[in-house]
Enzyme design. Structure first.
Site, mmCIF file in Angstrom:
data_model
loop_
_atom_site.group_PDB
_atom_site.id
_atom_site.type_symbol
_atom_site.label_atom_id
_atom_site.label_comp_id
_atom_site.label_asym_id
_atom_site.label_seq_id
_atom_site.Cartn_x
_atom_site.Cartn_y
_atom_site.Cartn_z
ATOM 1 N N LYS A 193 0.819 -1.207 -0.129
ATOM 2 C CA LYS A 193 0.022 0.015 0.029
ATOM 3 C C LYS A 193 1.146 1.218 -0.261
ATOM 4 O O LYS A 193 1.714 1.399 0.901
ATOM 5 C CB LYS A 193 -0.677 -0.051 1.120
ATOM 6 C CG LYS A 193 -1.698 1.191 1.274
ATOM 7 C CD LYS A 193 -2.817 1.140 2.303
ATOM 8 C CE LYS A 193 -3.641 2.174 2.449
ATOM 9 N NZ LYS A 193 -4.687 2.004 3.570
ATOM 10 N N ARG A 203 -10.769 9.701 2.367
ATOM 11 C CA ARG A 203 -10.774 10.438 3.480
ATOM 12 C C ARG A 203 -11.907 11.531 3.827
ATOM 13 O O ARG A 203 -12.080 11.962 4.968
ATOM 14 C CB ARG A 203 -9.233 11.019 3.697
ATOM 15 C CG ARG A 203 -8.141 10.016 3.743
ATOM 16 C CD ARG A 203 -6.569 10.559 3.579
ATOM 17 N NE ARG A 203 -5.712 9.650 3.550
ATOM 18 C CZ ARG A 203 -4.665 9.808 3.397
ATOM 19 N NH1 ARG A 203 -3.892 11.078 3.408
ATOM 20 N NH2 ARG A 203 -3.638 8.763 3.087
ATOM 21 N N LYS A 215 1.102 9.932 5.933
ATOM 22 C CA LYS A 215 1.253 8.355 6.481
ATOM 23 C C LYS A 215 2.776 7.647 5.547
ATOM 24 O O LYS A 215 2.848 6.526 5.574
ATOM 25 C CB LYS A 215 -0.076 7.621 5.712
ATOM 26 C CG LYS A 215 -1.173 8.086 6.570
ATOM 27 C CD LYS A 215 -2.252 7.274 6.387
ATOM 28 C CE LYS A 215 -3.687 7.705 6.804
ATOM 29 N NZ LYS A 215 -4.900 6.759 6.682
ATOM 30 N N GLU A 231 7.651 -6.532 1.206
ATOM 31 C CA GLU A 231 6.335 -6.813 1.591
ATOM 32 C C GLU A 231 5.499 -7.895 1.507
ATOM 33 O O GLU A 231 4.918 -8.311 2.328
ATOM 34 C CB GLU A 231 5.722 -5.629 1.188
ATOM 35 C CG GLU A 231 6.037 -4.288 1.987
ATOM 36 C CD GLU A 231 5.821 -4.035 3.531
ATOM 37 O OE1 GLU A 231 5.104 -5.001 4.102
ATOM 38 O OE2 GLU A 231 6.410 -2.894 4.151
ATOM 39 N N LYS A 246 -2.238 -1.419 -3.689
ATOM 40 C CA LYS A 246 -3.154 -0.402 -3.581
ATOM 41 C C LYS A 246 -2.236 0.998 -3.442
ATOM 42 O O LYS A 246 -1.410 1.020 -2.928
ATOM 43 C CB LYS A 246 -3.725 -0.215 -2.384
ATOM 44 C CG LYS A 246 -4.765 0.867 -1.872
ATOM 45 C CD LYS A 246 -5.316 0.595 -0.793
ATOM 46 C CE LYS A 246 -6.278 1.768 -0.219
ATOM 47 N NZ LYS A 246 -6.656 1.678 0.985
ATOM 48 N N SER A 272 -10.425 5.477 -4.446
ATOM 49 C CA SER A 272 -11.307 6.606 -4.595
ATOM 50 C C SER A 272 -10.743 7.640 -5.503
ATOM 51 O O SER A 272 -11.779 8.127 -6.465
ATOM 52 C CB SER A 272 -11.594 7.181 -3.201
ATOM 53 O OG SER A 272 -10.355 7.618 -2.641
ATOM 54 N N TYR A 311 -15.218 0.752 -6.802
ATOM 55 C CA TYR A 311 -16.418 1.743 -6.447
ATOM 56 C C TYR A 311 -17.275 1.461 -7.850
ATOM 57 O O TYR A 311 -18.530 1.746 -7.702
ATOM 58 C CB TYR A 311 -16.215 3.000 -5.929
ATOM 59 C CG TYR A 311 -15.345 3.129 -4.883
ATOM 60 C CD1 TYR A 311 -15.929 3.029 -3.604
ATOM 61 C CD2 TYR A 311 -14.033 3.432 -5.059
ATOM 62 C CE1 TYR A 311 -14.954 2.944 -2.320
ATOM 63 C CE2 TYR A 311 -13.157 3.535 -3.947
ATOM 64 C CZ TYR A 311 -13.798 3.224 -2.750
ATOM 65 O OH TYR A 311 -13.001 3.320 -1.429
#
Ligand code: PBG
Length: 321
Positions: A193, A203, A215, A231, A246, A272, A311
């Protein structure tokens, strides 16, 4: 003479030679739940997507089930008053999230229900981990995430989705689930990610932007490709059932690398901002939203994703196989 165009001469021939197809079963539909009843609050930056109270979310999911979209990932949108330093609302069995999971599973036992495991919806700091003196504390966060995961499994989750990027959380969650007898509960790790600007509309939807800083000390640097293999490898060792990349569209190389190097199903999250980009072009009259969405999803699948969180899943259901 070699003429590759022969294989493109009609729609039927093109369909015969098409290498990639989008199926309804490939999709997981992310949805947002908020408190109250009879609430349907549109997300401004995500035209066509709303936050629903439990009663209306059930109606929304019933429509999806009818359309053949039967895999869901639920995210909670909590009022500021339910957030604190400890993210304690995440462990409230009667709270919005766990009660919603129970109700969805009661209404639609045959659906696949994926959860979100991270602290940001519950944290006043808006970070995925516990914040102490401006730092995101890894190991204490992992202990909490493991507890949250067990409660989500108890509430009926089929797939636990740690989206937090703390080190070693997949192993800790696996061990905690096994200890409590949830040996059949799967883990879809957000393995790779990135610290992405494409999460903005999400958000907004959850009012979950970090209050301070960003982040970047836990999510990956968009500059890195090889690190994604590390990872992913750790998550395989720790017992993940699925690996996720992602966002999706800017990271097709990473999706392709994971598909080539690991024996697990690969998921990609068409996030998003990727959704909003297409909707914005459509709204401006700069492109056909439907065609842009299908091309985007096809490219994600072609790159190697077996599963797509999107979505678009509901609105395009009729166009999928
Ligand atoms: C946070 C989380 C994020 C998304 C899913 N879980 C945002 C973030 O990391 O800040 C983004 C999803 C999207 O943009 O559609 N745990």
């Amino acid at each position: 003479m070699r003429r590759p165009r022969r294989n493109r001469k009609s729609q039927n021939i093109r369909s015969l030679v098409a290498e990639t197809h989008l199926n309804k079963e490939d999709f997981i539909y992310p949805v947002f739940v908020v408190e109250g009843t009879k609430q349907e609050i549109p997300v401004k930056s995500m035209p066509g997507i709303s936050r629903y109270s439990k009663d209306l979310l059930i109606k929304e999911l019933a429509e999806c089930m009818e359309l053949g979209i039967q895999n869901f990932c639920v995210f909670p949108g909590l009022p500021e008053s339910k957030k604190n330093k400890e993210s304690s609302e995440a462990l409230n069995p009667e709270g919005l999230y766990l009660s919603t999971l129970r109700e969805i599973k009661k209404e639609f036992p045959e659906c696949s229900l994926m959860t979100d495991v991270a602290l940001d919806p519950y944290s006043v700091d808006g970070h995925d981990g516990i914040v102490e003196n401006g730092e995101i504390i890894n190991d204490a966060t992992v202990d909490l995430l493991a507890k949250i995961s067990v409660m989500q499994a108890e509430a009926g989750a089929d797939i636990i989705g740690p989206s937090d990027m703390m080190d070693a959380r997949v192993g800790a969650i696996r061990a905690a689930l096994d200890d409590e007898g949830y040996t059949n509960t799967s883990i879809m790790s957000y393995s790779v990610k990135y610290a992405s600007s494409f999460y903005g509309p999400f958000r907004d939807a959850l009012d979950s932007a970090p209050k301070d800083g960003d982040k970047k000390t836990y999510q990956m640097d968009p500059a890195n490709r090889t690190e994604a293999l590390l990872e992913a490898e750790l998550d395989v060792e720790e017992g993940a059932d699925f690996l996720m990349v992602k966002p999706a569209l800017s990271y097709l190389d990473v999706i392709s690398d994971l598909k080539a190097n690991f024996p697990l199903p690969i998921a990609a999250y068409n996030v998003s901002g990727e959704y909003a980009m297409v909707k914005a072009m459509d709204k401006m009259g700069w492109g056909d939203g439907r065609a842009l969405a299908l091309e985007t999803l096809l490219s994600i699948k072609r790159a190697g994703a077996d599963i797509i969180l999107s979505y678009f899943a509901k609105e395009l259901a009729k166009e999928l196989r």
